[in-house]
Design a protein around this motif. Sequence first.
Motif, PDB file in Angstrom:
ATOM      1  N   THR A  61       0.844  -1.192   0.000  1.00 55.54           N
ATOM      2  CA  THR A  61       0.000   0.000   0.000  1.00 55.54           C
ATOM      3  C   THR A  61       0.885   1.250   0.000  1.00 55.54           C
ATOM      4  N   CYS A 116       1.644 -12.109   6.127  1.00 54.32           N
ATOM      5  CA  CYS A 116       0.509 -11.500   5.433  1.00 54.32           C
ATOM      6  C   CYS A 116       0.998 -10.479   4.419  1.00 54.32           C
ATOM      7  N   ALA A 140       0.346 -10.528   0.461  1.00 59.00           N
ATOM      8  CA  ALA A 140      -0.422  -9.434  -0.140  1.00 59.00           C
ATOM      9  C   ALA A 140       0.364  -8.699  -1.223  1.00 59.00           C
ATOM     10  N   SER A 195      -3.968 -14.073   5.730  1.00 56.62           N
ATOM     11  CA  SER A 195      -4.431 -12.886   5.020  1.00 56.62           C
ATOM     12  C   SER A 195      -5.912 -12.998   4.653  1.00 56.62           C
ATOM     13  N   LYS A 196      -6.651 -11.907   4.818  1.00 59.59           N
ATOM     14  CA  LYS A 196      -8.066 -11.880   4.454  1.00 59.59           C
ATOM     15  C   LYS A 196      -8.270 -11.538   2.976  1.00 59.59           C
ATOM     16  N   TYR A 197      -7.174 -11.126   2.318  1.00 58.85           N
ATOM     17  CA  TYR A 197      -7.272 -10.780   0.900  1.00 58.85           C
ATOM     18  C   TYR A 197      -6.274 -11.609   0.096  1.00 58.85           C
ATOM     19  N   PRO A 198      -6.515 -11.768  -1.209  1.00 56.36           N
ATOM     20  CA  PRO A 198      -5.666 -12.645  -2.025  1.00 56.36           C
ATOM     21  C   PRO A 198      -4.272 -12.086  -2.278  1.00 56.36           C
ATOM     22  N   THR A 199      -3.399 -12.950  -2.699  1.00 51.71           N
ATOM     23  CA  THR A 199      -2.035 -12.539  -3.010  1.00 51.71           C
ATOM     24  C   THR A 199      -2.036 -11.521  -4.145  1.00 51.71           C
ATOM     25  N   SER A 258      -2.933  -8.446  -3.808  1.00 49.58           N
ATOM     26  CA  SER A 258      -3.996  -7.457  -3.587  1.00 49.58           C
ATOM     27  C   SER A 258      -3.474  -6.162  -2.984  1.00 49.58           C
ATOM     28  N   ARG A 308      -3.428  -5.525   0.015  1.00 51.24           N
ATOM     29  CA  ARG A 308      -4.324  -5.216   1.137  1.00 51.24           C
ATOM     30  C   ARG A 308      -3.778  -5.857   2.406  1.00 51.24           C
ATOM     31  N   ARG A 318      -4.694  -6.966   5.665  1.00 51.44           N
ATOM     32  CA  ARG A 318      -5.690  -7.369   6.638  1.00 51.44           C
ATOM     33  C   ARG A 318      -5.350  -8.764   7.141  1.00 51.44           C
ATOM     34  N   LEU A 371      -6.847 -16.698   3.540  1.00 46.90           N
ATOM     35  CA  LEU A 371      -6.728 -17.179   2.164  1.00 46.90           C
ATOM     36  C   LEU A 371      -5.392 -17.869   1.883  1.00 46.90           C
TER      37      LEU A 371
END
Length: 289
Positions: free
Chosen positions: A158, A189, A193, A226-230, A232, A234, A236, A245
Motif C-alpha cells: 500500500t 501476510c 499481499a 491474510s483476508k485478501y488474495p495474493t 492485492s 491489502r 488485513r 486465504l
Amino acid sequence: MQILTLKNGGDTMIFGCHVSIRNGYFGAAKRAADFGAAAYQYFPKNPRSLSVKDFDKGDATSCKEFCQEHNLISVAHTPYSTSLTPSEDKKEITIRSLLNDLEIADTCGSVGVVVHFGSQISKTDPLASYHLMLEMLNSVLSQWNGNCLLLIENNAGTKGALGTTFEELVQVRNLTEYPEKIGFCLDTCHMFASGLWNGENTEEFFAKGEELAYFEHLKVIHLNNSKYPTGSNRDRHANIFQNGLIKEKSLQEIVKSPVVKHIPFVLETPDDEGISHQEEINQLYQKWG
C-alpha cells in the motif's frame, strides 16, 4: 503459570503473540508466559503517540530478568504513526520517538524494535523516499549505541508499494552508515499481499532471500494469515487456521523451513474472531511445534 522452556539447539519452534503492556513490561512478559508463548511482541508506549515516554526502568529491568530466566524472547513494535519517510515537520519528533523506543526495548532485553519500511513521498522522484529513509536511519542510529536492533519490516504494497522486495530491504540496510544496527522483520501476510510470496513459490522465495543474505539478518517473523488474495496489496490479517486465504500447507512450508528454524514466530492475528491468542499458540505447537 505455564512456562515453555526452550532447549538450546533443540527442535522446539518459537511461537508467541503480541501482548499488552497495560500491567507494565514485567506484566506483559508474565502474560506471554501464561499463554505458553516462547516469544512475544509489545508496544513500548502508547501505540497512537510519538511522544517520548518517561518509563519505569525498574519494571523494564524486571521484564528483562524474567525473560532471561525463562528463555522468553521479546521484540517491540513502534507506534502506528511512526514512519521512516515522515513529513518535514515530523522528522525530529519521529527521531526522538524511535530513540525512546530503542531505549525502552533495550532495557527490557528485547531483540529489536520493528519499524515499517517507508512509503512513497514523491510522484516525480522515485528515489526520494529511499533518500529520506537513509537520512532518518542514519540520524537515529548515529545516536544509538545499545544492543537492541532496529528491525525493518516488509510492506504489503500500500501507499506506493515500497518495501515489498528482498532487494529493497537489503539495499537500504547496506546503504546506511550503520548496517550492523539493523535487522529485519518478515510479515507473512504482507509478503502474501505484496506478491513477494504467493503461497506456491516457496522454494524460489527462500532461494532469493538466501542469495541476497536477507535471512542472515532476519530476527523475527510476524505469523499472520491474510483476508485478501495474493497481489492485492491489502494488509488485513486473519487467523492462521481460519478465515484466511493462505493455505495451511503453504504456511507450513514457511514455518517448517530449516532456513528460519530458530526465528521466533509472533502472531498479530485477531483475538476477537472466535479464537484467542492462547488457543492459537496451542494450535501452532500441536500442529507444527
